[in-house]
Structure formats: structure tokens, C-alpha cells
Design a protein around this motif. Structure first.
Motif, PDB file in Angstrom:
ATOM      1  N   ALA A  93       0.809  -1.193  -0.077  1.00 18.84           N
ATOM      2  CA  ALA A  93       0.026  -0.062   0.033  1.00 18.84           C
ATOM      3  C   ALA A  93       0.981   1.432  -0.025  1.00 18.84           C
ATOM      4  N   ILE A  94       1.909   1.282   0.710  1.00 17.49           N
ATOM      5  CA  ILE A  94       2.874   2.399   0.801  1.00 17.49           C
ATOM      6  C   ILE A  94       3.509   2.704  -0.375  1.00 17.49           C
ATOM      7  N   ALA A 142       2.309   1.800  -3.467  1.00 13.41           N
ATOM      8  CA  ALA A 142       1.313   2.279  -4.485  1.00 13.41           C
ATOM      9  C   ALA A 142       1.196   3.574  -4.156  1.00 13.41           C
ATOM     10  N   ILE A 143       0.961   4.359  -2.958  1.00 12.34           N
ATOM     11  CA  ILE A 143       0.783   5.645  -2.570  1.00 12.34           C
ATOM     12  C   ILE A 143       1.796   6.369  -3.314  1.00 12.34           C
ATOM     13  N   ILE A 144       3.053   5.814  -2.907  1.00 14.15           N
ATOM     14  CA  ILE A 144       4.400   6.628  -3.497  1.00 14.15           C
ATOM     15  C   ILE A 144       4.355   6.720  -4.779  1.00 14.15           C
ATOM     16  N   TYR A 145       3.915   5.705  -5.461  1.00 14.23           N
ATOM     17  CA  TYR A 145       4.004   5.755  -6.761  1.00 14.23           C
ATOM     18  C   TYR A 145       2.951   6.611  -7.665  1.00 14.23           C
ATOM     19  N   LYS A 146       1.871   6.784  -7.002  1.00 14.33           N
ATOM     20  CA  LYS A 146       0.846   7.703  -7.543  1.00 14.33           C
ATOM     21  C   LYS A 146       1.271   9.133  -7.074  1.00 14.33           C
ATOM     22  N   LEU A 147       1.917   9.352  -5.962  1.00 14.41           N
ATOM     23  CA  LEU A 147       2.284  10.711  -5.560  1.00 14.41           C
ATOM     24  C   LEU A 147       3.479  11.184  -6.572  1.00 14.41           C
ATOM     25  N   TYR A 166       1.843  11.931 -10.165  1.00  9.80           N
ATOM     26  CA  TYR A 166       0.970  13.050  -9.865  1.00  9.80           C
ATOM     27  C   TYR A 166       1.957  14.338 -10.005  1.00  9.80           C
TER      28      TYR A 166
END
Length: 337
Positions: A323-324, A326-331, A334
Motif C-alpha cells: 500500500a505504501i 502504491a501511494i508513493i508511486y501515485k504521488l 501526480y
């Protein structure tokens, strides 16, 4: 000048020597009496507590129930280093232990095929399934003595299993995230020992006193179970059976001696050390009643809960990690868009 002062003090204040009384003059020599009184008041030499303490941990059962950290650490260290520790104040009274054997003499004759002699003691193998099979016999089914014997042994086994479960729970919950391996849950087995005074028996060495026993049935039993609990009906000596070292200590009815089986050694990936041992009792020749001891072997299933817990934590950590990421990848996606 300083040297002159030192010489003056030495000559004017000679070192005081203890008086030397002449024969029959002690009563009339107060200085000598005072000197003797001072010698009487010399403090006794006390050894440090660490030197007086047995290397085998002796932990009160109530402190295990209370999860006392200091007591648990001593138990843990003893299990790691020696593969054995003691639990005192377990709540099973010596009278209850002795009463459990009131029908043992009767069952010795009734179930003779389950008894065997080993040196200066007799052994009786007990398990719940074996008692069910024995009860089917025509001469046993209607026996009141057998039913009382079975009930008392079952009650005693239940209490010892409950204590073993509490100890296993402590071991399982205090290992942190150490890797653990599941054990096979086997039926509890209990061996009853009737001890005789060695002076009344022919000199027959006990099988466990020979090196071959360490590779025989005793070794197989150790591999089959997680713990062995040893309890006597009176004071005796517990001796570790090891090829590496010789270690023995006193034990009594208020104390359970725990030895670690190979299941726990494998469960902990070698963190705990497996070992074997036995209780030796020399009953009084004048005593009519027999001296007994019990060895209960069990494999508490609660040890596997620690394995399941560690595995579930590991899966949770993996999910959190994914999950971490995935969040970093999306950040980053963006920010770069």
C-alpha cells in the motif's frame, strides 16, 4: 622535620598487641577478655546470592499467571541454556498426588501387561485412549477401583495440562517476531512410577542409566512431545540425562520440573534446548506406602497459535508495504504529470 615527627609517633605510640594470658589467669585479665569478645563479634562471611542460587530457574506458578517479566526471563534463560526449569506452588497438593495412587496397587494386578520393571522402579503407561481400551475388558468394566483410578488420573492429567498450557502461552507470546515452526499435536501420555528402595532390590541397572537409552525410546518420546512434566509424591532427586553434562538437583511434591522436548527445539529453530531427565526417590525401608512420581508428556496446541500470529503479522506487513509503495508511486506520478 616530617621524618622526625613520624619517628616520634612510632616510638610514643607502639602498635597494640593482644594480651597474652598466663595459664589460669584469664578470669583475672580483663584486657584479654575484651579481646576475645571482639573476636566473637566478627561478622560472618556471606556468599553472594548468585553463588548460592541454583542454575536451574525455579519460578512460582502465580508469577507465571501474572506474567511477571523477571520470573519469565529466568525461566526463559534456563530453558535456553539447560532445557529445564522448575515451577513451584502449582496448586496440586501432596495429599492429592498420593490419593491419585490409592488404586494404583489394584490396577497393577488388574492391568499387569501395562506395567514393567526398570531397575528399582515399576512403570505404568497411561493415556486416555489406553484407558478406554482397558475399560472394554469384562473384568475391568464393572470394577469400581478402576473407575476411581481412571477418574483421578484424568483429573491429575487435566491439571498438569492446564499448567503446561500456561507455560507454553508465555513462551509463545514472549518470542517477539522470532520464526516459529508448527508442531504436531499428539495425545497426552503419562507414565506412573512406583519407586522401591534400591537396597531391597537386586542390582539391576536402570535402562535410562545407559548411553543407549539416549538413542532409544526416550529419545523418540522427546521428539514426539513438546514438554515433559515431572512431579514426585515426596522429596527426591531430579537428574538430567545428557551425554554432554551431569546435573542433578533436589525436587519435591510442590514443584514441577519441566524439561524441553525436541518439538519445542524444532518449534523455536534451536533457540530452546531439548533435554531428558528423571526423578529418583529412595523410599524409607520402614514405610508401608509406596513412593511414586509422574511424568506427563504433552504438546500444547497453543504453541501453534504463536506461529499463526507471526504469519498473520507478516502478511499484514506485506499488505502495508504494498500500500505504501502504491501511494508513493501515485504521488510521484501526480508530481511528474
Amino acid at each position: 622535620m616530617a621524618l622526625a615527627r613520624i619517628r616520634s609517633r612510632l616510638t610514643s605510640s607502639p602498635a597494640q598487641q593482644p594480651p597474652s594470658p598466663m595459664p589460669n589467669s584469664r578470669a583475672n585479665n580483663p584486657p584479654f577478655n575484651n579481646h576475645v569478645d571482639k573476636l566473637k563479634n566478627i561478622p560472618e562471611f556471606d556468599l553472594p546470592d548468585d553463588m548460592n542460587r541454583s542454575p536451574i530457574a525455579d519460578v512460582e506458578y502465580r508469577l507465571i499467571k501474572l506474567k511477571d517479566k523477571k520470573s519469565i526471563q529466568r525461566m526463559w534463560d534456563s530453558a535456553v541454556k539447560f532445557g529445564v526449569f522448575k515451577v513451584s506452588g502449582h496448586g496440586i497438593s501432596p495429599e492429592e498426588l498420593q490419593l491419585a495412587f490409592n488404586e494404583a496397587e489394584y490396577c497393577f494386578g488388574l492391568l499387569a501387561e501395562r506395567w514393567s520393571r526398570d531397575g528399582d522402579r515399576e512403570e505404568f503407561a497411561w493415556s486416555r485412549s489406553a484407558m478406554v481400551v482397558a475399560e472394554r475388558r469384562r473384568d475391568v468394566k464393572s470394577s469400581e477401583e478402576f473407575q476411581l483410578f481412571r477418574q483421578k488420573m484424568d483429573s491429575l492429567a487435566n491439571k498438569l495440562e492446564a499448567i503446561a498450557k500456561d507455560v507454553a502461552q508465555i513462551m509463545g507470546s514472549n518470542g517477539g517476531k522470532q520464526p516459529r515452526k508448527k508442531i504436531k499435536e499428539n495425545e497426552t501420555r503419562m507414565t506412573l512410577f512406583k519407586h522401591s528402595n534400591s537396597s531391597l532390590q537386586p542390582h539391576t541397572p536402570r535402562s535410562c542409566q545407559t548411553p543407549r537409552s539416549l538413542e532409544g525410546s526416550s529419545r523418540r518420546d522427546s521428539a514426539t512431545f513438546a514438554f515433559s512434566l515431572h512431579v514426585p509424591t515426596e522429596f527426591g532427586e531430579f537428574r538430567l540425562l545428557s551425554e554432554e553434562r551431569s546435573l542433578s538437583f533436589r525436587t519435591d511434591p510442590n514443584t514441577i520440573v519441566f524439561t524441553i522436548g525436541e518439538q519445542v527445539e524444532e518449534w523455536s529453530y534451536g533457540e530452546f534446548r531439548s533435554t531428558m531427565g528423571e526423578i529418583n526417590i529412595e523410599p524409607d525401608v520402614q514405610e508401608d506406602k509406596g513412593a511414586y512420581s509422574i511424568e506427563l508428556k504433552c504438546s500444547p496446541s497453543i504453541l501453534n497459535e504463536a506461529v499463526d500470529k507471526n504469519e498473520s503479522i507478516s502478511i499484514t506487513e506485506q499488505i502495508i508495504f504494498v500500500a505504501i509503495v502504491a501511494i508513493i508511486y501515485k504521488l510521484f506520478s501526480y508530481l511528474l504529470s
